[in-house]
Design a protein around this motif. Structure first.
Motif, PDB file in Angstrom:
ATOM      1  N   ASN A   1       0.818  -1.215   0.000  1.00  0.00           N
ATOM      2  CA  ASN A   1       0.000   0.000   0.000  1.00  0.00           C
ATOM      3  C   ASN A   1       0.852   1.267   0.000  1.00  0.00           C
ATOM      4  O   ASN A   1       0.408   2.319   0.417  1.00  0.00           O
ATOM      5  N   SER A   2       2.074   1.160  -0.458  1.00  0.00           N
ATOM      6  CA  SER A   2       2.962   2.325  -0.495  1.00  0.00           C
ATOM      7  C   SER A   2       2.888   2.996  -1.865  1.00  0.00           C
ATOM      8  O   SER A   2       2.513   2.379  -2.856  1.00  0.00           O
ATOM      9  N   TYR A   3       3.291   4.302  -1.871  1.00  0.00           N
ATOM     10  CA  TYR A   3       3.163   5.091  -3.093  1.00  0.00           C
ATOM     11  C   TYR A   3       4.024   6.333  -2.931  1.00  0.00           C
ATOM     12  O   TYR A   3       4.333   6.763  -1.812  1.00  0.00           O
ATOM     13  N   PHE A   4       4.460   6.897  -4.063  1.00  0.00           N
ATOM     14  CA  PHE A   4       5.190   8.163  -4.003  1.00  0.00           C
ATOM     15  C   PHE A   4       4.195   9.324  -4.101  1.00  0.00           C
ATOM     16  O   PHE A   4       3.390   9.382  -5.019  1.00  0.00           O
ATOM     17  N   TYR A   5       4.274  10.243  -3.135  1.00  0.00           N
ATOM     18  CA  TYR A   5       3.394  11.405  -3.093  1.00  0.00           C
ATOM     19  C   TYR A   5       4.226  12.678  -3.209  1.00  0.00           C
ATOM     20  O   TYR A   5       5.362  12.759  -2.708  1.00  0.00           O
ATOM     21  N   LYS A   6       3.660  13.681  -3.834  1.00  0.00           N
ATOM     22  CA  LYS A   6       4.359  14.953  -4.048  1.00  0.00           C
ATOM     23  C   LYS A   6       4.193  15.849  -2.821  1.00  0.00           C
ATOM     24  O   LYS A   6       3.080  16.069  -2.341  1.00  0.00           O
ATOM     25  N   ILE A   7       5.313  16.358  -2.318  1.00  0.00           N
ATOM     26  CA  ILE A   7       5.287  17.239  -1.154  1.00  0.00           C
ATOM     27  C   ILE A   7       4.788  18.623  -1.577  1.00  0.00           C
ATOM     28  O   ILE A   7       5.413  19.292  -2.404  1.00  0.00           O
ATOM     29  N   GLU A   8       3.659  19.037  -1.026  1.00  0.00           N
ATOM     30  CA  GLU A   8       3.099  20.355  -1.324  1.00  0.00           C
ATOM     31  C   GLU A   8       3.483  21.378  -0.252  1.00  0.00           C
ATOM     32  O   GLU A   8       3.578  22.572  -0.532  1.00  0.00           O
ATOM     33  N   TYR A   9       3.698  20.904   0.976  1.00  0.00           N
ATOM     34  CA  TYR A   9       4.050  21.816   2.073  1.00  0.00           C
ATOM     35  C   TYR A   9       4.793  21.019   3.129  1.00  0.00           C
ATOM     36  O   TYR A   9       4.412  19.896   3.478  1.00  0.00           O
ATOM     37  N   SER A  10       5.859  21.606   3.652  1.00  0.00           N
ATOM     38  CA  SER A  10       6.621  20.983   4.738  1.00  0.00           C
ATOM     39  C   SER A  10       7.148  22.085   5.657  1.00  0.00           C
ATOM     40  O   SER A  10       7.745  23.059   5.183  1.00  0.00           O
ATOM     41  N   ASN A  11       6.900  21.962   6.970  1.00  0.00           N
ATOM     42  CA  ASN A  11       7.394  22.985   7.899  1.00  0.00           C
ATOM     43  C   ASN A  11       8.750  22.593   8.488  1.00  0.00           C
ATOM     44  O   ASN A  11       9.318  21.547   8.120  1.00  0.00           O
ATOM     45  N   ASN A  12       9.237  23.379   9.391  1.00  0.00           N
ATOM     46  CA  ASN A  12      10.566  23.150   9.948  1.00  0.00           C
ATOM     47  C   ASN A  12      10.684  21.836  10.712  1.00  0.00           C
ATOM     48  O   ASN A  12      11.787  21.327  10.935  1.00  0.00           O
ATOM     49  N   GLU A  13       9.575  21.298  11.126  1.00  0.00           N
ATOM     50  CA  GLU A  13       9.571  20.045  11.876  1.00  0.00           C
ATOM     51  C   GLU A  13       9.364  18.832  10.958  1.00  0.00           C
ATOM     52  O   GLU A  13       9.195  17.711  11.438  1.00  0.00           O
ATOM     53  N   ASN A  14       9.357  19.065   9.645  1.00  0.00           N
ATOM     54  CA  ASN A  14       9.144  18.007   8.657  1.00  0.00           C
ATOM     55  C   ASN A  14       7.762  17.352   8.758  1.00  0.00           C
ATOM     56  O   ASN A  14       7.585  16.178   8.411  1.00  0.00           O
ATOM     57  N   ASN A  15       6.805  18.108   9.270  1.00  0.00           N
ATOM     58  CA  ASN A  15       5.417  17.682   9.179  1.00  0.00           C
ATOM     59  C   ASN A  15       4.878  18.218   7.841  1.00  0.00           C
ATOM     60  O   ASN A  15       5.085  19.389   7.519  1.00  0.00           O
TER      61      ASN A  15
END
Length: 478
Positions: free
Chosen positions: A389-403
């Motif tokens: 059930n894994s997949y590559f997803y595009k990062i749209e937003y990431s904060n300093n804590e990598n959330n």
């Protein structure tokens, strides 16, 4: 010049057009009433004058042939003082008498001749009107058509085709040995088949007409007409087949194996366009960071969606990426090792791989992970015998804590919330906001205040800005 008289019946008002036209000893009568005179001693020339003998205008019938099937006809009209104008030749009544046809046209359409005689005021107004110079227009068309025909004949001469009685097409004349295809006949239709047994063109006609209609493998359609030579006879005609082949060659259809090459080029062009329009990445600059933090730089290949490719055109070590249930699950990179040797390495999304790619001058970063909540995807994987059930997803937003907030490639409105302390992401799928809120509150249960707010549906989870606020609030949660 041979005049082609077209017989057309036109229903018109009886007030103007019902007169019976007769010509006797140069005198024109409408319903037995004398109205004007016309002299036709010179072929294709019609000299009109009033009953008293006053010259009114002269008419000359003109025509030019552009091809076997196309020709143009018009009238050149000269006033008494020498001014010329031109009008299209139109047939407005049923008659085999060309003089009557011209009189009818000048009377019914232009009003130059009436039951009261030649209307000199109408004549003056007629010549005062500016008109297109039809002779120049039609001559240019005819010259161009004849030039094209001449070019076609030159092309035919290069190949010197000859069709045998059995339909075999030879290049090099009747003694030629180079076979380029075959002509077959059936059901009033001729077909040309090339050496790869591909239908190059079909010609249809009938036993009572001479015009032949052709459709080629490129979907081009054209007509040609050689009189009785192109009239269907109910059996194979070598002369008909010869003309058909020559018409095809004259239009740049070379037979042989040309169709196969054409289809291959067309296929490659479709592949090129499909690649350009797809979300897949084919050999774009980028990098991959594996689970141990090692970085590889080179050319990125990722297949997010199915694209019908010719297997012979794919690279062997990338073929299986374009197979069932592997879309978006693997990334391959071509890179040079420490010794400068070219290598290809593949990475799976299930190993939480990070990769970046420059797509159309824009850097996009993707993270591989499993997700919660995407029940439809799980069901799809199961039916395809793929339980990963894994997949590559595009990062749209990431904060300093990598959330992060990510999106599914090809589905920009489907978001994933990913917390730095959790290897599994939470997918915002098509469930109701109520159900999603309850599920997401459990995913963020270690931040009680935020979890409670989500559970109480203080956030519309379909809104991207709300998702950004959630991961930012989670980062400051104590």
């Amino acid at each position: 010049m041979i005049k082609k008289i077209l017989i057309i019946i036109l229903i018109v008002p009886t007030i103007t057009f019902a007169q019976k036209i007769k010509i006797k000893k140069e005198v024109i009568t409408f319903d037995k009433k004398e109205v004007a005179k016309v002299n036709t001693d010179l072929r294709d020339n019609y000299l009109f004058s009033t009953l008293s003998g006053e010259k009114a205008f002269d008419v000359v019938f003109k025509g030019v042939s552009a091809s076997n099937t196309e020709g143009f006809q018009w009238l050149e009209i000269t006033s008494a003082n020498g001014k010329k104008t031109e009008i299209p030749y139109e047939v407005l009544m049923t008659s085999f008498n060309s003089t009557k046809l011209i009189i009818k046209l000048l009377s019914a359409k232009y009003g130059l001749i009436t039951s009261e005689g030649i209307d000199m005021d109408k004549v003056a107004a007629f010549f005062a009107e500016d008109r297109e110079i039809l002779s120049e227009k039609y001559t240019k068309i005819a010259i161009k058509a004849k030039e094209e025909q001449s070019k076609r004949q030159a092309k035919i001469g290069i190949y010197n085709p000859f069709v045998k009685d059995d339909g075999t097409i030879l290049f090099g004349g009747s003694t030629g040995t180079k076979i380029m295809g075959y002509v077959f006949y059936g059901n009033n239709s001729y077909s040309i088949i090339d050496l790869d047994k591909i239908l190059v063109g079909s010609a249809t006609g009938c036993t009572t007409c001479t015009t032949v209609k052709v459709k080629t493998f490129t979907n081009e359609e054209f007509d040609y007409d050689y009189g009785s030579k192109t009239m269907m006879t109910g059996r194979f005609s070598r002369s008909f087949a010869q003309i058909f082949v020559e018409e095809m060659l004259g239009r740049n259809y070379k037979l042989g194996r040309e169709a196969k090459t054409y289809y291959e080029k067309l296929h490659q062009e479709k592949i090129k366009i499909a690649k350009e329009n797809s979300i897949n990445l084919y050999g774009v600059p980028g990098y991959v960071i594996d689970k141990d933090g090692k970085k590889y730089s080179g050319l990125i290949y990722v297949i997010f969606e199915k694209l019908k490719l010719d297997p012979t055109q794919q690279e062997n070590d990338l073929i299986d990426m374009n197979s069932i249930d592997k879309f978006g699950k693997f990334v391959s990179i071509k890179y040079k090792n420490n010794k400068g040797k070219l290598r290809t390495k593949r990475f799976a999304a299930r190993n939480n791989i990070l990769f970046g790619a420059i797509d159309n001058d824009v850097e996009k970063v993707f993270l591989g992970m499993k997700t919660k909540g995407n029940s439809f995807k799980k069901f799809s994987n199961a039916t395809n015998l793929g339980f990963d059930n894994s997949y590559f997803y595009k990062i749209e937003y990431s904060n300093n804590e990598n959330n992060m907030v990510l999106s599914k490639p090809g589905e920009p409105e489907r978001f994933i919330v990913k917390l730095a302390n959790n290897q599994v992401g939470f997918m915002i799928d098509n469930r109701s906001n109520d159900k999603l809120s309850k599920a997401l509150s459990k995913y963020i249960s270690d931040c009680k205040s935020l979890s409670e707010n989500i559970k109480n549906q203080e956030f519309d989870l379909s809104n991207f800005e709300n998702l950004k606020n959630i991961v930012d609030e989670y980062s400051t949660c104590k």
